[in-house]
Structure formats: structure tokens, C-alpha cells
Design a protein around this motif. Structure first.
Motif, mmCIF file in Angstrom:
data_model
loop_
_atom_site.group_PDB
_atom_site.id
_atom_site.type_symbol
_atom_site.label_atom_id
_atom_site.label_comp_id
_atom_site.label_asym_id
_atom_site.label_seq_id
_atom_site.Cartn_x
_atom_site.Cartn_y
_atom_site.Cartn_z
ATOM 1 N N GLU A 1 -6.147 -6.994 -2.522
ATOM 2 C CA GLU A 1 -4.756 -6.844 -2.091
ATOM 3 C C GLU A 1 -3.938 -8.083 -2.457
ATOM 4 O O GLU A 1 -3.185 -8.631 -1.652
ATOM 5 N N ARG B 1 -11.741 -1.191 -7.998
ATOM 6 C CA ARG B 1 -11.982 -1.252 -6.549
ATOM 7 C C ARG B 1 -11.873 -2.676 -6.038
ATOM 8 O O ARG B 1 -11.271 -2.935 -4.988
ATOM 9 N N VAL C 1 -3.235 -0.408 -11.169
ATOM 10 C CA VAL C 1 -3.833 -1.612 -10.563
ATOM 11 C C VAL C 1 -3.189 -2.860 -11.150
ATOM 12 O O VAL C 1 -2.947 -3.844 -10.433
ATOM 13 N N ALA D 1 0.812 -1.217 0.000
ATOM 14 C CA ALA D 1 0.000 0.000 0.000
ATOM 15 C C ALA D 1 0.850 1.274 0.000
ATOM 16 O O ALA D 1 0.422 2.311 -0.507
ATOM 17 N N ARG E 1 -8.213 -3.784 -5.895
ATOM 18 C CA ARG E 1 -7.475 -3.141 -4.797
ATOM 19 C C ARG E 1 -7.858 -3.760 -3.457
ATOM 20 O O ARG E 1 -7.003 -3.979 -2.593
ATOM 21 N N GLU E 2 -9.131 -4.029 -3.253
ATOM 22 C CA GLU E 2 -9.576 -4.587 -1.977
ATOM 23 C C GLU E 2 -9.046 -6.002 -1.758
ATOM 24 O O GLU E 2 -8.823 -6.421 -0.616
ATOM 25 N N PRO F 1 -1.802 -8.413 -5.565
ATOM 26 C CA PRO F 1 -1.263 -7.961 -6.858
ATOM 27 C C PRO F 1 -0.598 -9.075 -7.658
ATOM 28 O O PRO F 1 -0.501 -8.984 -8.877
#
Length: 741
Positions: free
Chosen positions: A638, A632, A694, A509, A635-636, A640
């Protein structure tokens, strides 16, 4: 035809590191190993020079003839040779010269004297070496010392001395002796020397009985433990002659019983008490914590002394001093009993002055961190010091022995300027002074470290990465961000997998929006350089650091080339090299990416759930066209490292829109007429996700590569037009710059 959400069959997973990266890392590790060998050779040479050992300047002689007629160019003469054709002195020879016989006797006596001196010096060195090992418990130090001695042919004396010394001690030292033999076997002590050492102890068993009446029982456990540890062959029992003496007969019978019983291996491994013997740092801490808790409940000082003697850890008494002082600081009700205990142990000599000073300094130097959790710690510590001073607990200590904070409390002086009270400029807590000791955060590095630790500890409870980012931005010290990285990872090392997973996610993050990639690399470099210190507090630090390092590479926070570049900054003999090597093995293995993504077990997301969530988000985009919702969701999650799954799902959506299943009710009544029309929404999605950061270039390339590798199966499901759609997507990606050529 396959469902839209069905997973694509991909080829066998490739290692994360490419062949070039793997070759570069292997070469760097080989160079580091050569550097380490060179450093050890130089150290051995220096030690030999310091001990007075001299080597011949040349392997050849001076070239002249030797006395006695055995000379010749570059030979040693006849006195040191006795092969075929050499003359042997014959007393019945008419030309017999008694001086020649005398020279042989003199040479033999000189050789025997030199051997005796070598053995005596070796025995004297190993005696102190074994005593030091029983205090420190460091197997590596013993191995280095024996290698520096360079006398493997005398290793049986070391084995014998170690066993006889352990016989007359407690279970802790016997467990340490067994562990040491297992650790040195073959690499430092040759197997034949180990066997010879045990048999020499068997031969002197009658003498051992005079000092150790239960020697047969203890020695039988040593033999059985060595057999179970694969250090000795089971045939060693046959080397014990039962006819030599009753003790030998008893020893052999006990060995046979120990090795022949049911579950003998499990029992023998715990013959000295196992992990509870105090050989491990956590065990020692737990034992001291237990006896201190019992004392605070029962107030029996004699029992504390007895248990300390049983533990046999005089070098670790500073832990008792530390825990006792912390108990008195945390709870004022414990102040009087703690001071009384320390006064009793100090006056009786059970806890030495050096251990008192070390324990006191550990507490005083950490007050700056303790004040974050307990604002009243400064005042309470001052009260404890005043009570200890009244009881004359620390009267034998000097100010330089205990550090600035403790010296200020005990002697009213400090070796460093004290900080002013009140809030500091960087947001540190106000000073809390008591009895002259200042526990506020000093300005500069210590203040930043304290604020970083406070932010990470709060993050462990709130899981709010944005709050940590705001704290770092408020500190406005980007040059100190490597210290934040080091502090966050170090704090997570001594916690559970949940906190380690949270720190890995926190780095994702923060990098690179708040913490730059260079700062992250600097933080990991400091961690690797401090590995030798971290392992003292966290025995598994090498393995955990390799997971953190590998996870950072998989999350694309650090480039794979970092593993090669950082080696030049690490000492050749440090544990940091081992961390890099372990991380390289993890990254170079098949399924290495998946293992590192899930390296913290319960803290990581389920792989199947991640994939399902990604595919559902892409399918919803096919109906709504809302790119922000897909972003979204990613990203939530987490995760990658699984961005390539979104690329595969998006391309399959384009396949399905062109010649797949019937369009949904919300879509147009007819299927798109060209690959461009079918793939345009997918290209827009991928370009937008790449632009927002992203999806990284690596994940985009990996996803397209997966589809290309399984294109034959895609054609079977979606028809030959799948090739045209994939080609159009690839061309647009390269042309727009979000896909590498």
C-alpha cells in the motif's frame, strides 16, 4: 560488480510539481490574494459609508480665490499654510486686522474639537471591541476591526485600554491580552504606538493603584512578557522613571528582576498560567470535564459554581450543559445529580438561558449519530428530558430555541415531520422514540452520512477496506460519495495519526474502483470550503487538511492541477486558500514526496523496509516468473508512491541477466544472447503490472527516468550493454502503450 539488490544512486530528488504546475498554482494564489484585497477594500468602503464618513469628491479645489487673499487655482489659501514666504499676522503692524487673528484661533479650536471627537469615538469603539475579545478570544476579529477603523496613529489608546482592562481581570484575560499584543504587533499596531501605549500606562500608574493595588506587579509581568515576545525592546525598562513615584520605582525593580533571573524567558512565558488559563478550546473543554467529573463523584453544587466563576467562561457554559446531559444519557445513575446541577445553575442565573438552549440543542441534534453507538440513547434522552421538565430546568426556553428533537421532548411538538419507525430503505437503524423525540436516521443525506460514519468507524477497528467498499456499493448512492470523502477525512482530523494514515490508505483502495475521481475532488472541495468551521473543533485543521490534500496528490488520486482549479470555488478570505497554499509548498519542496508519504509518522511504513520488500519481490520474479506474486506484494505494501522503485529493480534485473553476474541454478546454463532475450521477462512484468493498475504511468516514467539519470553508474556496474537493454525496454514500452513517449 554491484549486487542485484543494490540501490541505484539517483539524482537529487525533484519536486513533485513541475515548473508549469508550480507557476499555474502561484498565479492562481496571486489572483485569489488580489480578490481578497479587493473584497476587504470594498468592505472598508462600505463601513465608512455606513458610519457617515464622507470624502471629498475631488482632490482639487473648485478653482476660485480663497477668502483672505490666499486664493489661487487649486490651492487652499494662506490660513492653512505657514511656510517660507507666507505672511504672518503681526499685532504691531499698522495694518493689523484683528479679524485675521480671530480666524486663526477659530480654525485651531475647530481642529482641536475634531481631534477630540475622533479620539472619543475611537475610545468608545475599542472599549466594546476589547470586551468582545475577552468573550470570543478571536485575534483575527480584533485585527479586522482595527484595520476597518483605519486610525493607526491612535493605536496607543488601544494598547493602554487593553492593559488597564486586563489588570482588573483574571489570569485568563491577562494571558489573552499578552497574546493579542503579540498577534497584532507590527502588522496592525505600529511598534512606536505599542511603545507609546505602555509608557502612557506608566504615567498613570499612581491612579491605577487606587483601583488595582497590585498594579506594579501585574504591569511588570506585562512588560516582561512583551519583551520576551519581542514586542517591546529591553530598553523599555529605562523609560520608567523611578523618581516619579514609589510605585514607578517598584515597577522598574520588578521588571529588572523578571528579566534578569535564570530561565527568565520560560518563567515569563508562563506568568499568566500558560495553556491552563482557558484561552484554548481544548483547555476549556478539559477544565469543564474535570469539574463535572469531580461533581459526579462528590455532588458538591457550590464547588461547581465556584469553579465556573474562576474559569470566567460564560460564553462556553453550553459545553458544561452538553457534557452533563451526555453523562446522564450514557449512565442512568448520573441522571438525578445532573438534573439537580442544571436546575441549581439555571435558577441561580450562573448558566444563562441561551447557554442552556445551545447545550441542549447540541445534544439533541446529534442523537442520530449517537444511536449508532448506543441503541438505547433515544429512550434515555427522553427520560432525562422528562426529569429536567419536572425540575423546571428548561422552563424559560422556547421551542424555536432548542430545535426539533429537543422541542419534541420538552414541549411535545416538532417543527419537522418525524420518521417512521422500523428499518429504513437504506439500511439505517430502527427508530427509537421516547417522549415524542425521534432519533432514527432521517432519509436522504443524513442517512447516507450516518451509514458512512458507521462504516469508517468500523474500518478503524477492522482495517478492512473491502468491507467499506461493500457498504458503499450496497448504499448505491454514487452521487453522495463526496459526502463520504468529507465525512471520512473530518472524522480522522480529530483522531490520531494511525486513523489518518488509515483514511489515506482507504482512499487509495476506493479510488477509482468504488469512489470516482470526480467524487473525491468534490469531497476535498467541500472540506476546503468548510475549513473555517472545522478549525473551531480541530485547531490544527489547516495543517492536517494540507497533508491530506498533498497525500492524495502524491498517491495520484488527484491531479496536481486540482490545486489550481479548486481555488475558484473557495471564498477569498476563507482558510481553504491557506490549505491549498500549504499543500502547494509541500508538493513543491525537495523530498516533498517522501515527506507526504510519511506525513502520518507512526502510521506510515518505513521507507527502507518498503524498498527492500519491493526489490525482494522483483528478485523472486527473476527466479519464478510469477507476476501475480509481485502484484500481490505491491498491493499489500500500500505504497503506490514507491512504484518507481519496482521499475528500477526490474530494469536492473534485465541488466544483470544480460551481462551481469552468473545465472542462478534455476535459470538456463548460458546468459541470454541478446538484449531482447534478457529484457523480455522484464517487459512482460512491467506491462502486466501496468495493465492491472498496480503501476501507474507516472511511476513507470519516474522509474525509467531514474535509471536514465544514473546510466553512467549502471554502465560501470553492468557494462556498455546496459544502454542497449534500456533502449530496448523503452522502445517496447512506448510501442505497447504502457510507457509514455
Amino acid at each position: 560488480m554491484r549486487e542485484e539488490g543494490a540501490a541505484t544512486t539517483s539524482p537529487k530528488p525533484a519536486p513533485f510539481l513541475t515548473d508549469e504546475q508550480r507557476a499555474a498554482l502561484d498565479q492562481a494564489l496571486r489572483d485569489k490574494a488580489a480578490e481578497q484585497a479587493k473584497a476587504r477594500a470594498a468592505a472598508n468602503h462600505k463601513a465608512a459609508a455606513a458610519s457617515g464618513e464622507r470624502k471629498s469628491r475631488s482632490v482639487k479645489g473648485p478653482g476660485g480665490a480663497k477668502k483672505g487673499g490666499g486664493g489661487g487655482k487649486y490651492t487652499w489659501g494662506s490660513l492653512l499654510t505657514n511656510g517660507a514666504g507666507d505672511e504672518v499676522v503681526d499685532r504691531n503692524d499698522p495694518n493689523y486686522d484683528s479679524e485675521e487673528d480671530t480666524r486663526d484661533v477659530v480654525l485651531l479650536r475647530n481642529h482641536q474639537a475634531a481631534v477630540r471627537q475622533e479620539v472619543a469615538a475611537y475610545k468608545e469603539h475599542i472599549r466594546s471591541l476589547i470586551e468582545e475579545y475577552f468573550c470570543s478570544g478571536s485575534v483575527s476579529d480584533v485585527a479586522d476591526s482595527l484595520e476597518d477603523l483605519g486610525a493607526p496613529h491612535l493605536s496607543h489608546y488601544f494598547v493602554k485600554r487593553l492593559l488597564t482592562a486586563a489588570l482588573d481581570r483574571k489570569e485568563r484575560e491577562r494571558e489573552m491580552a499578552s497574546s493579542l499584543l503579540s498577534g497584532l504587533y507590527a502588522e496592525v499596531i505600529p511598534p512606536d504606538q505599542l511603545l507609546k501605549g505602555f509608557t502612557s500606562v506608566f504615567a498613570c500608574l499612581p491612579d491605577l493603584l487606587l483601583d488595582v493595588p497590585d498594579a506594579p506587579d501585574l504591569l511588570a509581568r506585562f512588560v516582561a512578557r512583551a519583551v520576551v515576545d519581542d514586542v517591546l525592546p529591553p530598553a523599555i525598562v529605562g523609560a520608567i522613571d523611578p523618581e516619579s513615584c514609589p510605585a514607578a520605582r517598584d515597577l522598574r525593580q520588578r521588571c529588572e528582576v523578571l528579566l534578569a533571573g535564570r530561565h527568565s524567558a520560560e518563567k515569563v512565558l508562563r506568568c499568566w498560567g500558560g495553556a491552563g488559563t482557558g484561552t484554548l478550546h481544548p483547555d476549556s473543554q478539559a477544565a469543564i470535564s474535570s469539574l463535572l467529573s469531580e461533581y459526579l463523584a462528590a455532588r458538591d453544587e457550590a464547588e461547581v459554581g465556584r469553579r465556573l466563576r474562576e474559569l470566567g467562561l460564560p460564553f462556553f457554559h453550553h459545553e458544561l450543559v452538553k457534557q452533563a446531559l451526555m453523562a446522564a444519557t450514557d449512565n442512568p445513575a448520573h441522571l438525578a445529580p445532573v438534573v439537580a446541577l442544571l436546575a441549581s445553575l439555571s435558577s441561580s442565573g450562573q448558566v444563562s438561558c441561551s447557554q442552556l438552549a445551545k447545550g441542549l440543542r447540541r445534544v439533541a441534534d446529534n442523537l442520530a449519530d449517537a444511536v449508532l453507538d448506543n441503541p438505547a440513547v433515544g429512550q434515555r434522552f427522553g427520560e432525562v428530558m422528562q426529569a429536567a421538565k419536572a425540575a423546571k430546568v428548561f422552563d424559560d426556553l422556547q421551542p424555536e430555541d432548542v430545535g426539533a428533537n429537543a422541542a419534541a421532548a420538552l414541549f411535545g411538538s416538532s417543527t419537522t415531520p418525524t420518521a417512521a419507525s422500523g428499518p429504513s430503505a437504506n439500511g439505517a437503524s430502527p427508530a427509537a422514540a421516547a417522549a415524542g423525540v425521534v432519533v432514527s436516521m432521517p432519509p436522504g443525506l443524513a442517512a447516507f452520512k450516518a451509514a458512512s460514519l458507521a462504516a469508517v468507524r468500523e474500518y478503524f477497528d477492522s482495517q478492512d477496506a473491502a468491507e467499506v467498499a461493500a457498504s458503499l456499493l450496497a448504499l448505491d448512492e454514487p452521487g453522495l460519495h463526496p459526502l463520504f470523502v468529507k465525512a471520512a477525512v473530518s472524522l480522522a482530523l480529530d483522531r490520531k495519526d494511525r486513523e489518518r494514515e488509515l483514511v489515506s490508505k482507504l482512499l487509495v483502495a476506493l479510488v477509482p474502483q468504488v469512489v470516482s475521481t470526480e467524487a473525491l475532488a468534490g469531497g476535498f472541495t467541500r472540506l476546503l470550503a468548510a475549513s473555517d468551521d472545522l478549525v473551531l473543533d480541530v485547531p490544527d485543521a489547516v495543517h492536517l487538511l494540507s497533508l491530506f490534500l498533498g497525500r492524495a496528490v502524491v498517491d495520484e488520486l488527484l491531479p496536481p492541477a486540482f490545486l489550481t482549479q479548486v481555488l475558484s470555488s473557495l471564498p477569498a478570505e476563507g482558510l481553504g486558500v491557506s490549505v491549498v497554499r500549504s499543500a502547494g509548498l509541500l508538493l513543491g519542496a525537495r523530498h516533498g514526496t517522501e515527506r507526504l508519504v510519511n506525513c502520518w509518522h507512526g502510521g506510515a511504513l518505513d521507507v527502507g523496509a518498503v524498498r527492500q520488500a519491493i526489490r525482494e519481490a522483483v528478485q523472486e520474479y527473476g527466479s519464478s516468473g510469477d507476476v501475480s506474486e509481485v502484484a500481490r506484494c505491491l498491493r499489500e505494501l500500500e505504497a503506490p508512491a514507491y512504484g518507481h522503485e519496482a521499475v528500477v529493480a526490474a530494469i536492473e534485473l534485465a541488466f544483470n541477466r544480460y551481462h551481469g553476474s552468473a545465472p542462478a541454478a534455476s535459470e538456463t546454463a548460458s546468459a541470454p544472447s541478446s538484449p531482447a532475450e534478457a529484457a523480455a521477462p522484464v517487459v512482460a512484468l512491467l506491462a502486466s503490472l501496468a495493465g492491472q493498475g498496480v503501476l501507474t504511468a507516472t511511476q513507470l516514467a519516474a522509474g525509467v527516468g531514474r535509471v536514465k539519470a544514473a546510466l553512467e553508474e549502471e554502465v560501470m556496474d553492468y557494462g556498455p550493454s546496459a544502454r542497449a537493454v534500456l533502449d530496448w525496454i523503452t522502445e517496447r514500452g512506448v510501442a505497447e502503450g504502457w510507457l509514455a513517449a
